[in-house]
Design a protein around this motif. Structure first.
Motif, PDB file in Angstrom:
ATOM      1  N   ARG A   1      51.410  48.269  22.117  1.00 11.34           N
ATOM      2  CA  ARG A   1      50.862  48.727  23.408  1.00 11.34           C
ATOM      3  C   ARG A   1      51.690  49.866  23.989  1.00 11.34           C
ATOM      4  O   ARG A   1      51.138  50.779  24.603  1.00 11.34           O
ATOM      5  CB  ARG A   1      50.824  47.564  24.394  1.00 11.34           C
ATOM      6  CG  ARG A   1      49.756  46.547  24.065  1.00 11.34           C
ATOM      7  CD  ARG A   1      49.660  45.520  25.153  1.00 11.34           C
ATOM      8  NE  ARG A   1      48.633  44.537  24.832  1.00 11.34           N
ATOM      9  CZ  ARG A   1      48.063  43.756  25.730  1.00 11.34           C
ATOM     10  NH1 ARG A   1      48.411  43.838  26.995  1.00 11.34           N
ATOM     11  NH2 ARG A   1      47.148  42.892  25.383  1.00 11.34           N
ATOM     12  N   LEU A   2      53.003  49.798  23.815  1.00 12.39           N
ATOM     13  CA  LEU A   2      53.844  50.893  24.312  1.00 12.39           C
ATOM     14  C   LEU A   2      53.486  52.204  23.615  1.00 12.39           C
ATOM     15  O   LEU A   2      53.546  53.272  24.214  1.00 12.39           O
ATOM     16  CB  LEU A   2      55.329  50.577  24.100  1.00 12.39           C
ATOM     17  CG  LEU A   2      55.948  49.531  25.018  1.00 12.39           C
ATOM     18  CD1 LEU A   2      57.406  49.266  24.629  1.00 12.39           C
ATOM     19  CD2 LEU A   2      55.879  49.963  26.479  1.00 12.39           C
ATOM     20  N   TYR A   3      53.115  52.094  22.339  1.00 17.64           N
ATOM     21  CA  TYR A   3      52.767  53.303  21.579  1.00 17.64           C
ATOM     22  C   TYR A   3      51.263  53.583  21.625  1.00 17.64           C
ATOM     23  O   TYR A   3      50.793  54.489  20.946  1.00 17.64           O
ATOM     24  CB  TYR A   3      53.230  53.168  20.124  1.00 17.64           C
ATOM     25  CG  TYR A   3      54.715  53.379  19.945  1.00 17.64           C
ATOM     26  CD1 TYR A   3      55.236  54.654  19.763  1.00 17.64           C
ATOM     27  CD2 TYR A   3      55.608  52.322  19.985  1.00 17.64           C
ATOM     28  CE1 TYR A   3      56.593  54.868  19.606  1.00 17.64           C
ATOM     29  CE2 TYR A   3      56.976  52.515  19.828  1.00 17.64           C
ATOM     30  CZ  TYR A   3      57.456  53.783  19.643  1.00 17.64           C
ATOM     31  OH  TYR A   3      58.801  53.989  19.488  1.00 17.64           O
ATOM     32  N   ALA A   4      50.529  52.803  22.406  1.00 17.48           N
ATOM     33  CA  ALA A   4      49.078  52.995  22.569  1.00 17.48           C
ATOM     34  C   ALA A   4      48.340  52.968  21.235  1.00 17.48           C
ATOM     35  O   ALA A   4      47.457  53.790  20.968  1.00 17.48           O
ATOM     36  CB  ALA A   4      48.791  54.309  23.307  1.00 17.48           C
ATOM     37  N   VAL A   5      48.699  52.003  20.399  1.00 18.59           N
ATOM     38  CA  VAL A   5      48.059  51.879  19.087  1.00 18.59           C
ATOM     39  C   VAL A   5      46.646  51.321  19.265  1.00 18.59           C
ATOM     40  O   VAL A   5      46.445  50.330  19.965  1.00 18.59           O
ATOM     41  CB  VAL A   5      48.889  50.956  18.171  1.00 18.59           C
ATOM     42  CG1 VAL A   5      48.161  50.675  16.859  1.00 18.59           C
ATOM     43  CG2 VAL A   5      50.251  51.574  17.906  1.00 18.59           C
ATOM     44  N   LYS A   6      45.696  51.985  18.619  1.00 17.11           N
ATOM     45  CA  LYS A   6      44.303  51.521  18.686  1.00 17.11           C
ATOM     46  C   LYS A   6      44.107  50.349  17.720  1.00 17.11           C
ATOM     47  O   LYS A   6      44.794  50.247  16.722  1.00 17.11           O
ATOM     48  CB  LYS A   6      43.358  52.660  18.302  1.00 17.11           C
ATOM     49  CG  LYS A   6      43.324  53.776  19.354  1.00 17.11           C
ATOM     50  CD  LYS A   6      42.242  54.792  19.035  1.00 17.11           C
ATOM     51  CE  LYS A   6      42.752  55.863  18.101  1.00 17.11           C
ATOM     52  NZ  LYS A   6      41.893  57.032  17.979  1.00 17.11           N
ATOM     53  N   HIS A   7      43.150  49.513  18.009  1.00 16.43           N
ATOM     54  CA  HIS A   7      42.831  48.364  17.145  1.00 16.43           C
ATOM     55  C   HIS A   7      44.113  47.618  16.745  1.00 16.43           C
ATOM     56  O   HIS A   7      44.410  47.429  15.560  1.00 16.43           O
ATOM     57  CB  HIS A   7      42.076  48.824  15.892  1.00 16.43           C
ATOM     58  CG  HIS A   7      40.946  49.760  16.205  1.00 16.43           C
ATOM     59  ND1 HIS A   7      39.846  49.369  16.955  1.00 16.43           N
ATOM     60  CD2 HIS A   7      40.758  51.063  15.916  1.00 16.43           C
ATOM     61  CE1 HIS A   7      39.035  50.410  17.090  1.00 16.43           C
ATOM     62  NE2 HIS A   7      39.556  51.441  16.478  1.00 16.43           N
ATOM     63  N   LEU A   8      44.842  47.246  17.766  1.00 16.62           N
ATOM     64  CA  LEU A   8      46.202  46.731  17.548  1.00 16.62           C
ATOM     65  C   LEU A   8      46.230  45.464  16.702  1.00 16.62           C
ATOM     66  O   LEU A   8      47.090  45.313  15.828  1.00 16.62           O
ATOM     67  CB  LEU A   8      46.879  46.498  18.907  1.00 16.62           C
ATOM     68  CG  LEU A   8      48.336  46.054  18.880  1.00 16.62           C
ATOM     69  CD1 LEU A   8      49.191  47.031  18.085  1.00 16.62           C
ATOM     70  CD2 LEU A   8      48.887  45.954  20.310  1.00 16.62           C
TER      71      LEU A   8
END
Lengths: 274, 278
Positions: free
Chosen positions: B130-137
């Protein structure tokens, strides 16, 4: 940029703040002793001071008239103290876990980090203080919420002060490592005698009264006594407290950033220990 | 070959390196550009006027004994330590002024930091994702767990993992955002040979499949020989040598980097070695 990463805003990111709040929430719920500790000390405080209030009310006409001033003061002091601890302990968790380097290397900005600590201090405060107010109601018949709207002014001023102290103390630990950890636990107690929590400002020597009036909590506790004893809400006191709080808050943030820069010059961000 | 300590050369030519970076990256701008970097702690010059450029898509090893300045150099590249003088640019951004423009494209792993112990592996990766704003985490975490053989540990606290498992979790965190630049400080320290080899293999594959740039500080000479296109040897804050592993070994007339390392560390001058190394 990698395709798996969303576009990130240049300014403050709610997603990153949420991520940090989630991190501290996971931490909190992972340990029931820590959850219990949040409630335990405030509960002991209120019970002890509540009985003391009962005792001296019987012995003193003044305290009989000023019903609830001691209990009210204890609850407000706990908002101030626990608010700062809630902020600082979340920060210390990063130092204890040696996780600060990971966070500082991530896109998380200092302001987002501090905002998440503030939100967490509210959550921790709610867990500790709400049961405390219920105990005050059921054991001693003191309804803290009956203070009404002035309570919002008291709360806001105290929580701003607690954050200012928390930001400042965290900056010191950031710069000096865990050797400075005791500051987090003790700094607020330096405010205690001058904030006139349990006695009016006039009790202090005149020269010390000038110092006391530079502290926002002094205005809050004077305001509380005015409300509970004289039934007068002193909006002027709350306004002054807010002005000083704004200055303190800005100053503590500036000091935090300066200490962060100093930590980067000193190389202590990766060290993290004592 | 560049001169010792000046380090303005790009990565070694493709025919010099065993793991040459893709040709397209040779002409691109440098992933890391360090110029006349100095770091003084009180009276100690931890890093003493070093300069180098690292080509995109390459793997570079930073070698040196304890106190050589490797960690300080990497920390300055990350913006966690401020240089006394000199400049650093990463992926075209000035560090530290513009670091937030590129932090989402970088990541790192270091023995000086840990993942929070009381959180589970999944919780830790979720937070950093979430800190790196990863999609489809969720899918990304599952994929990393499968790649790094962590699936069965995902719901276990980080503190209950073995050293090797923790290193793989740290690596999963370092790869969560598919970084263009990966900075690794002793990535296989304290790992058994099998796990260390497995980690190296994974890094090699990641570089190839993602055209990523990797800078790693290591004491493990075999690791550097195997992984790196280029080696920068540091000693007392200065760059002692900078070339491909083969180039350095040939120049020192040695068969392994470990022998070269010992020569440099003990100040032994080999035939054909650059001036000033003795």
């Amino acid at each position: 940029m990698s395709e798996i990463v969303s576009h990130q805003p240049r300014g403050v990111s709610l997603q990153r703040i949420n991520a940090m709040v989630l991190r501290y929430w996971y931490l909190l719920i992972s340990s029931w002793p820590r959850l219990l500790e949040l409630i335990y000390w405030p509960a002991l405080q209120i019970i002890t001071w509540g009985f003391l209030q009962n005792y001296i009310s019987q012995a003193s006409g003044f305290f009989a008239r000023a019903g609830g001033t001691l209990i009210g003061a204890v609850i407000l002091w706990d908002i101030l103290f626990r608010g700062q601890l809630g902020f600082s302990i979340s920060f210390l968790e990063e130092m204890w876990a040696r996780n600060l380097g990971n966070l500082m290397m991530s896109p998380l900005k200092p302001i987002e980090f501090l905002l998440s600590l503030m939100i967490m201090s509210l959550i921790r405060l709610a867990i500790g203080v709400i049961p405390m107010t219920l105990l005050a109601l059921f054991f001693f018949g003191f309804n803290f919420y009956a203070i009404g709207l002035p309570l919002i002014a008291f709360f806001c001023n105290l929580i701003f002060t607690s954050w200012s102290v928390g930001v400042f103390a965290s900056g010191l630990v950031l710069r000096n490592g865990l050797g400075a950890e005791s500051i987090v636990w003790t700094l607020m107690f330096a405010v205690m005698p001058l904030a006139c929590i349990y006695y009016p400002v006039e009790v202090l020597p005149v020269w010390l009264q000038y110092v006391a009036w530079t502290l926002p909590p002094t205005y809050v506790f004077e305001g509380m006594r005015s409300l509970l004893i004289d039934h007068v809400f002193r909006a002027d006191l709350m306004a002054w407290a807010l002005v000083i709080n704004a200055i303190l808050f800005a100053a503590s943030f500036a000091v935090f950033l300066a200490l962060l820069q100093s930590a980067k010059r000193n190389g202590s961000l990766l060290a993290g220990g004592e | 070959m560049q001169q010792r300590g000046t380090g303005q050369a790009q990565a070694p030519a493709a025919n010099q390196a065993p793991n040459q970076p893709p040709a397209a990256d040779q002409s691109g701008s440098a992933a890391i550009d360090v110029a006349h970097l100095v770091k003084v702690y009180k009276t100690t010059r931890a890093v003493d006027d070093i300069s180098f450029r690292i080509a995109r898509g390459s793997i570079t090893g930073l070698l040196g004994g304890n106190g050589a300045g490797k960690t300080t150099t990497i920390a300055m590249i990350m913006g966690l330590v401020l240089p006394t003088s000199g400049s650093v640019a990463v992926l075209g951004a000035r560090i530290p002024e513009q670091r937030y423009d590129v932090l989402g494209r970088m990541n790192f792993e270091s023995p000086y930091v840990d993942m929070p112990m009381r959180l589970t592996v999944r919780q830790n990766l979720t937070i950093f994702g979430r800190l790196y704003a990863v999609k489809h985490l969720r899918e990304r975490i599952d994929q990393l767990a499968a790649d790094l053989d962590l699936t069965e540990f995902l719901d276990r606290s980080n503190g209950k993992l073995s050293a090797g498992q923790k290193t793989r979790v740290a690596l999963a965190k370092a790869l969560i955002n598919e970084p263009d630049l990966l900075l690794l400080d002793e990535p296989t320290a304290s790992l058994d040979p099998d796990t260390a080899d497995w980690v190296r293999q994974h890094l090699e594959t990641y570089r190839k499949t993602h055209n990523a740039t990797i800078l790693l500080a290591s004491h493990n000479m075999l690791e550097v020989e195997r992984l790196c296109d280029r080696v920068i040897i540091m000693k007392r804050g200065k760059i002692e040598d900078d070339d491909s592993p083969e180039g350095i070994m040939a120049r020192y007339n040695r068969d392994t980097l470990e022998e070269v390392f010992l020569d440099v560390a003990r100040g032994r001058l080999r035939e054909g070695a650059p001036e000033g190394t003795s």
